[in-house]
Design an enzyme around this catalytic site. Structure first.
Site, PDB file in Angstrom:
ATOM      1  N   SER A 144      10.333 -10.426   6.801  1.00 51.31           N
ATOM      2  CA  SER A 144       9.877  -9.070   7.152  1.00 51.31           C
ATOM      3  C   SER A 144      10.012  -8.885   8.666  1.00 51.31           C
ATOM      4  O   SER A 144      10.161  -9.869   9.404  1.00 51.31           O
ATOM      5  CB  SER A 144       8.400  -8.928   6.748  1.00 51.31           C
ATOM      6  OG  SER A 144       7.799  -7.805   7.354  1.00 51.31           O
ATOM      7  N   TYR A 157      -0.550 -10.189   5.280  1.00 51.57           N
ATOM      8  CA  TYR A 157       0.899  -9.979   5.140  1.00 51.57           C
ATOM      9  C   TYR A 157       1.626 -10.546   6.359  1.00 51.57           C
ATOM     10  O   TYR A 157       2.622 -11.258   6.238  1.00 51.57           O
ATOM     11  CB  TYR A 157       1.184  -8.485   4.982  1.00 51.57           C
ATOM     12  CG  TYR A 157       2.628  -8.164   4.636  1.00 51.57           C
ATOM     13  CD1 TYR A 157       3.086  -8.293   3.326  1.00 51.57           C
ATOM     14  CD2 TYR A 157       3.529  -7.726   5.614  1.00 51.57           C
ATOM     15  CE1 TYR A 157       4.404  -8.000   3.001  1.00 51.57           C
ATOM     16  CE2 TYR A 157       4.838  -7.426   5.292  1.00 51.57           C
ATOM     17  CZ  TYR A 157       5.273  -7.562   3.986  1.00 51.57           C
ATOM     18  OH  TYR A 157       6.582  -7.273   3.661  1.00 51.57           O
TER      19      TYR A 157
HETATM   20  P1  NAP Z   1       8.045  -3.729  -4.477  1.00 47.64           P
HETATM   21  O1  NAP Z   1       8.888  -2.631  -5.018  1.00 47.64           O
HETATM   22  O2  NAP Z   1       6.566  -3.593  -4.459  1.00 47.64           O
HETATM   23  O3  NAP Z   1       8.465  -5.083  -5.217  1.00 47.64           O
HETATM   24  C1  NAP Z   1       7.698  -6.249  -5.158  1.00 47.64           C
HETATM   25  C2  NAP Z   1       8.134  -7.166  -6.272  1.00 47.64           C
HETATM   26  O4  NAP Z   1       7.313  -8.342  -6.272  1.00 47.64           O
HETATM   27  C3  NAP Z   1       7.982  -6.520  -7.642  1.00 47.64           C
HETATM   28  O5  NAP Z   1       9.000  -6.938  -8.491  1.00 47.64           O
HETATM   29  C4  NAP Z   1       6.654  -7.091  -8.097  1.00 47.64           C
HETATM   30  O6  NAP Z   1       6.461  -7.079  -9.485  1.00 47.64           O
HETATM   31  C5  NAP Z   1       6.796  -8.501  -7.576  1.00 47.64           C
HETATM   32  N1  NAP Z   1       5.504  -9.160  -7.591  1.00 47.64           N
HETATM   33  C6  NAP Z   1       4.409  -8.836  -6.874  1.00 47.64           C
HETATM   34  N2  NAP Z   1       3.391  -9.641  -7.205  1.00 47.64           N
HETATM   35  C7  NAP Z   1       3.844 -10.492  -8.161  1.00 47.64           C
HETATM   36  C8  NAP Z   1       3.273 -11.540  -8.900  1.00 47.64           C
HETATM   37  N3  NAP Z   1       1.987 -11.889  -8.777  1.00 47.64           N
HETATM   38  N4  NAP Z   1       4.045 -12.204  -9.804  1.00 47.64           N
HETATM   39  C9  NAP Z   1       5.323 -11.853  -9.994  1.00 47.64           C
HETATM   40  N5  NAP Z   1       5.940 -10.858  -9.306  1.00 47.64           N
HETATM   41  C10 NAP Z   1       5.195 -10.188  -8.413  1.00 47.64           C
HETATM   42  O7  NAP Z   1       8.419  -3.976  -2.973  1.00 47.64           O
HETATM   43  P2  NAP Z   1       9.776  -4.377  -2.245  1.00 47.64           P
HETATM   44  O8  NAP Z   1       9.812  -3.591  -1.008  1.00 47.64           O
HETATM   45  O9  NAP Z   1      10.936  -4.327  -3.159  1.00 47.64           O
HETATM   46  O10 NAP Z   1       9.410  -5.877  -1.839  1.00 47.64           O
HETATM   47  C11 NAP Z   1      10.241  -6.984  -2.112  1.00 47.64           C
HETATM   48  C12 NAP Z   1      10.051  -8.011  -1.015  1.00 47.64           C
HETATM   49  O11 NAP Z   1      10.534  -7.460   0.205  1.00 47.64           O
HETATM   50  C13 NAP Z   1       8.591  -8.388  -0.751  1.00 47.64           C
HETATM   51  O12 NAP Z   1       8.504  -9.759  -0.450  1.00 47.64           O
HETATM   52  C14 NAP Z   1       8.254  -7.553   0.476  1.00 47.64           C
HETATM   53  O13 NAP Z   1       7.205  -8.109   1.226  1.00 47.64           O
HETATM   54  C15 NAP Z   1       9.570  -7.610   1.210  1.00 47.64           C
HETATM   55  N6  NAP Z   1       9.768  -6.584   2.238  1.00 47.64           N
HETATM   56  C16 NAP Z   1       9.860  -5.271   1.918  1.00 47.64           C
HETATM   57  C17 NAP Z   1      10.073  -4.338   2.933  1.00 47.64           C
HETATM   58  C18 NAP Z   1      10.223  -2.863   2.678  1.00 47.64           C
HETATM   59  O14 NAP Z   1      10.367  -2.108   3.634  1.00 47.64           O
HETATM   60  N7  NAP Z   1      10.218  -2.411   1.443  1.00 47.64           N
HETATM   61  C19 NAP Z   1      10.174  -4.765   4.257  1.00 47.64           C
HETATM   62  C20 NAP Z   1      10.067  -6.107   4.535  1.00 47.64           C
HETATM   63  C21 NAP Z   1       9.875  -7.019   3.521  1.00 47.64           C
HETATM   64  P3  NAP Z   1       5.613  -5.864 -10.156  1.00 47.64           P
HETATM   65  O15 NAP Z   1       6.535  -4.693 -10.231  1.00 47.64           O
HETATM   66  O16 NAP Z   1       5.244  -6.430 -11.490  1.00 47.64           O
HETATM   67  O17 NAP Z   1       4.423  -5.611  -9.263  1.00 47.64           O
END
Ligand code: NAP
Length: 252
Positions: A144, A157
């Site tokens: 991140s 986080y």
């Molecule tokens: P998201 O749409 O909320 O996706 C998060 C994913 O993690 C979903 O598939 C979710 O499953 C899964 N997850 C969460 N808790 C879980 C658990 N206990 N067991 C199994 N799966 C779980 O968000 P995203 O933005 O795509 O995030 C993906 C990664 O990128 C994360 O690590 C996030 O911190 C990182 N990130 C995102 C951004 C951004 O701007 N979006 C920036 C930096 C880093 P469910 O659908 O079942 O909840």
């Protein structure tokens, strides 16, 4: 070396949290580059499966709740049983909890640290044991901007993602000689569920947009190329890197 440096033909990739957002985009990009996909998570990844199969690749779902890290051994063995190998692990599943640090609870600390950091480490360990025996592999962690910066109102986080950057380097130091490449991608601000609260907050949305040189929130499909690169032979000498894909955010 493959004729196409970026081909993932014949490889198996395990992607956590591949049902939506960045994980879905990464799974589809890896499949389009030739990999079969195992999607590990707690929600149905049927939509991702349809896109992977449309790319002509095999797809399986492995049920896993990373709130409890004890599932990691089963996740690896079910992937091996279903797809016959494990060449690429993408540790993408992650959660965020927002609250002023003065009020932040132990529950919100533990929940985020377990999914984002503890499960990431032990799943990497389980995968690396297989990769070591198999002669190598690729591990890609999703970090991140808060692997580099402090952020606000997201203490667990920030701790977890700073930890992801550190662990990426530690695992690279220990496993590079085993031909296991461990690297991370640090996404900037992408439009997903994870950032829905920020996008909905007019003030924060304007502040964030004004700092992104590219001038827009990242689209999930803009992350796939970095994952394909790190998963491929093209990255054979890349170890312990944390690569920003951020529309220029860190450059400002
Ligand atoms: P998201 O749409 O909320 O996706 C998060 C994913 O993690 C979903 O598939 C979710 O499953 C899964 N997850 C969460 N808790 C879980 C658990 N206990 N067991 C199994 N799966 C779980 O968000 P995203 O933005 O795509 O995030 C993906 C990664 O990128 C994360 O690590 C996030 O911190 C990182 N990130 C995102 C951004 C951004 O701007 N979006 C920036 C930096 C880093 P469910 O659908 O079942 O909840």
């Amino acid at each position: 070396m493959s004729q196409n440096l970026f081909s993932l033909e014949g490889k198996v990739a395990l992607v956590t949290g591949a049902n939506t957002g960045l994980g879905q985009a990464i799974a589809v990009a890896l499949a389009q580059a030739g990999a079969d996909i195992a999607a590990a998570g707690r929600s149905s990844a049927a939509e991702t499966g349809a896109q992977v199969r449309a790319a002509g690749r095999r797809f399986v779902e492995v049920t896993a709740d990373f709130a409890d890290a004890s599932c990691v051994g089963r996740v690896v063995s079910e992937t091996l049983d279903a797809l016959g190998g494990l060449d690429i692990l993408v540790n993408n599943a992650g959660i965020i909890r927002r609250e002023d640090s003065l009020n932040f609870t132990e529950e919100d600390w533990d929940a985020v640290m377990t999914v984002n950091l503890k499960s990431l480490f032990f799943l990497s360990q389980a995968a690396a044991r297989h990769m070591d025996a198999a002669g190598g592999g690729k591990i890609i962690n999703i970090a991140s901007m808060l692997s580099f910066q402090g952020g606000i109102r997201v203490p667990s986080y920030t701790a977890s993602k700073s930890g992801v950057a550190g662990l990426t380097k530690l695992m690279a130091n220990e496993w590079a000689q085993k031909k296991i490449n461990v690297n991370a991608i640090a996404p900037g601000y992408f439009a997903t569920n994870n950032t829905a609260a920020l996008q909905a907050d007019e003030k924060r949305n304007t502040e964030i947009l004004s700092r992104i040189p590219a001038g827009h929130w990242g689209r999930p499909d803009e992350l796939g190329g970095a994952a394909v690169f790190l998963a491929s032979e093209a990255a054979s000498y890349v170890h312990g890197a944390v690569i920003p894909v951020d529309g220029g955010w860190l450059a400002r």
